[in-house]
Write an enzyme that holds these catalytic residues in place. Structure first.
Site, PDB file in Angstrom:
ATOM      1  CG  HIS A  37      -5.986   1.651   4.992  1.00 53.07           C
ATOM      2  ND1 HIS A  37      -5.617   2.630   5.890  1.00 53.07           N
ATOM      3  CD2 HIS A  37      -4.915   0.826   4.870  1.00 53.07           C
ATOM      4  CE1 HIS A  37      -4.368   2.391   6.283  1.00 53.07           C
ATOM      5  NE2 HIS A  37      -3.925   1.299   5.673  1.00 53.07           N
ATOM      6  CD  GLU A  47      -3.688  -2.745   7.174  1.00 51.80           C
ATOM      7  OE1 GLU A  47      -2.530  -2.900   6.761  1.00 51.80           O
ATOM      8  OE2 GLU A  47      -4.376  -1.751   6.897  1.00 51.80           O
ATOM      9  N   GLY A  68       2.137   2.099  10.775  1.00 51.05           N
ATOM     10  CA  GLY A  68       3.063   3.224  10.651  1.00 51.05           C
ATOM     11  C   GLY A  68       3.733   3.622  11.963  1.00 51.05           C
ATOM     12  CD  GLU A  74      -3.451   5.387   6.541  1.00 49.31           C
ATOM     13  OE1 GLU A  74      -3.392   5.413   5.297  1.00 49.31           O
ATOM     14  OE2 GLU A  74      -2.538   4.890   7.250  1.00 49.31           O
ATOM     15  CB  SER A  97       4.996  -1.816  12.067  1.00 46.78           C
ATOM     16  OG  SER A  97       4.561  -0.482  12.258  1.00 46.78           O
ATOM     17  CG  ASN A 103      -1.742   1.226   1.381  1.00 45.24           C
ATOM     18  OD1 ASN A 103      -1.836   2.021   0.448  1.00 45.24           O
ATOM     19  ND2 ASN A 103      -2.348   1.398   2.541  1.00 45.24           N
ATOM     20  CE  LYS A 156      -0.065   3.453   4.717  1.00 48.96           C
ATOM     21  NZ  LYS A 156      -0.265   3.628   6.132  1.00 48.96           N
TER      22      LYS A 156
HETATM   23  C1  PEP Z   1      -0.950   0.073   6.043  1.00 44.52           C
HETATM   24  O1  PEP Z   1      -1.151   1.275   6.051  1.00 44.52           O
HETATM   25  O2  PEP Z   1      -1.748  -0.671   5.460  1.00 44.52           O
HETATM   26  C2  PEP Z   1       0.232  -0.430   6.755  1.00 44.52           C
HETATM   27  C3  PEP Z   1       0.231  -1.681   7.120  1.00 44.52           C
HETATM   28  O3  PEP Z   1       1.239   0.461   6.995  1.00 44.52           O
HETATM   29  P1  PEP Z   1       2.660   0.148   7.690  1.00 44.52           P
HETATM   30  O4  PEP Z   1       3.170  -1.147   7.127  1.00 44.52           O
HETATM   31  O5  PEP Z   1       3.531   1.308   7.345  1.00 44.52           O
HETATM   32  O6  PEP Z   1       2.399   0.039   9.162  1.00 44.52           O
END
Ligand code: PEP
Length: 252
Positions: A97, A169, A175, A99, A215, A9, A11
C-alpha cells in the site's frame, strides 16, 4: 474466470468497540451484499483473532490483514508472519500500500519477498501500486506503475501470479476525494492486463483480478466497475460505513 472483489481497508481506524460494531453492522446486512462478489475486510491486526471467530460462520465475508512480514517466525519484534495469519484462517493480505511504501520505506525487493511468502502460505496478496501526483503530471505514469508491478511480481511463476490480486491506487486519489475518472483508471488497468497477458499468456492474464482504489464511493463505483479491466475496488474511507460499503458491492 477472475473474481469480482470489494475489499475494505480500514487502515489504523476504529477502536475495538467501534470495529466490532461495524462488523456486526455488516453481518446484520449480509443479505444486501452482492452474492457474486468476494467481500473482504482488512481491520487492524489486533482485531483479527476475534474477527476470525466472529466470521467463522460467514463464508461470504473474508478477512484480510493490512501487512505481513516474509519470515515465518523469530526475532522480529512488532511484525506479523504469514504463518500466524494462516493460523487465524486469514485469506488475504495487502502488500505495498502506498502508505507502507511512503511512511515505512517498503521497497520493491521487500514487497516481492512478502508476496512470495504469502503465496507460499496460501494467502492471497492484494498487491497495491500507483503513482504520485507529480508522476501523473510528468506523463511517465504508465511506465512508473508497470515498473512497480514488474519489479515485485514478474519473478513469480504463472501458477503464482494467478494467486495475486492487483490493486491500482493512484496516490493522488487516495483519501483526497479526487477519484480517477473511469477512463484514467481503465487506461492503467488495460495496460496492466496487456502486460500480464504478454508475460504469462492470455488465460493467466485474464484470470488476475485488478481492483481500483482511490476515493471510490457509492456514487462513482458503478462507472468504474463497468470498465472492461476493473474487477472491483479497494475501498478506504467508504468501507468504514456499512451502507456505503454494501452499496459499492452492488455496483457491478
Ligand atoms: C486506500 O487507502 O486503499 C484507499 C483507497 O483509500 P480511500 O478509498 O479512502 O481513498
Amino acid at each position: 474466470m477472475r473474481k469480482k472483489i470489494v475489499a475494505g481497508n480500514w487502515k489504523m481506524n476504529l477502536d475495538y468497540g467501534q470495529a466490532k460494531n461495524l462488523l456486526q453492522d455488516l453481518i446484520q446486512n449480509k443479505d444486501k451484499f452482492n452474492k457474486d462478489t468476494e467481500v473482504i475486510i482488512c481491520p487492524s491486526a489486533p482485531y483479527l483473532g476475534v474477527f476470525a471467530e466472529l466470521t467463522a460462520d460467514h463464508d461470504w465475508l473474508k478477512l484480510g490483514a493490512q501487512n505481513s512480514y516474509f519470515i515465518d517466525s523469530g526475532a522480529f519484534t512488532g511484525e506479523i508472519s504469514p504463518t500466524q495469519l494462516k493460523s487465524l484462517q486469514i485469506n488475504y493480505c495487502l502488500v505495498g500500500h502506498s502508505e507502507r511504501r511512503d511512511v515505512f520505506d517498503e521497497n520493491y525487493d521487500l514487497l516481492s519477498k512478502k508476496v512470495k511468502a504469502l503465496i507460499n502460505h496460501d494467502i492471497t496478496p492484494i498487491f497495491c501500486c500507483g503513482e504520485q501526483l507529480q508522476v501523473r503530471n510528468s506523463n511517465v505514469y504508465r511506465e512508473f506503475v508497470m515498473k512497480q508491478i514488474e519489479d515485485s511480481l514478474f519473478s513469480l511463476s504463472a501458477t503464482e501470479i494467478e494467486k495475486v490480486v492487483i490493486a491500482y491506487e493512484p496516490i493522488w486519489a487516495i483519501g483526497t476525494g479526487k477519484t480517477a475518472t473511469a477512463e484514467q483508471a481503465q487506461e492503467i488497468h488495460g495496460i496492466i492486463r496487456a502486460r500480464l497477458i504478454a508475460n504469462y499468456g492470455e488465460k493467466i492474464g485474464n484470470n488476475v483480478s485488478i481492483l481500483y482504489g482511490g476515493s471510490c464511493k457509492p456514487d462513482n463505483a458503478k462507472e468504474l466497475f463497468a470498465q472492461a479491466d476493473i474487477d472491483g475496488g479497494l475501498i478506504g474511507g467508504a468501507s468504514l460505513n456499512a451502507e456505503d460499503f454494501c452499496a459499492i458491492s452492488n455496483s457491478f
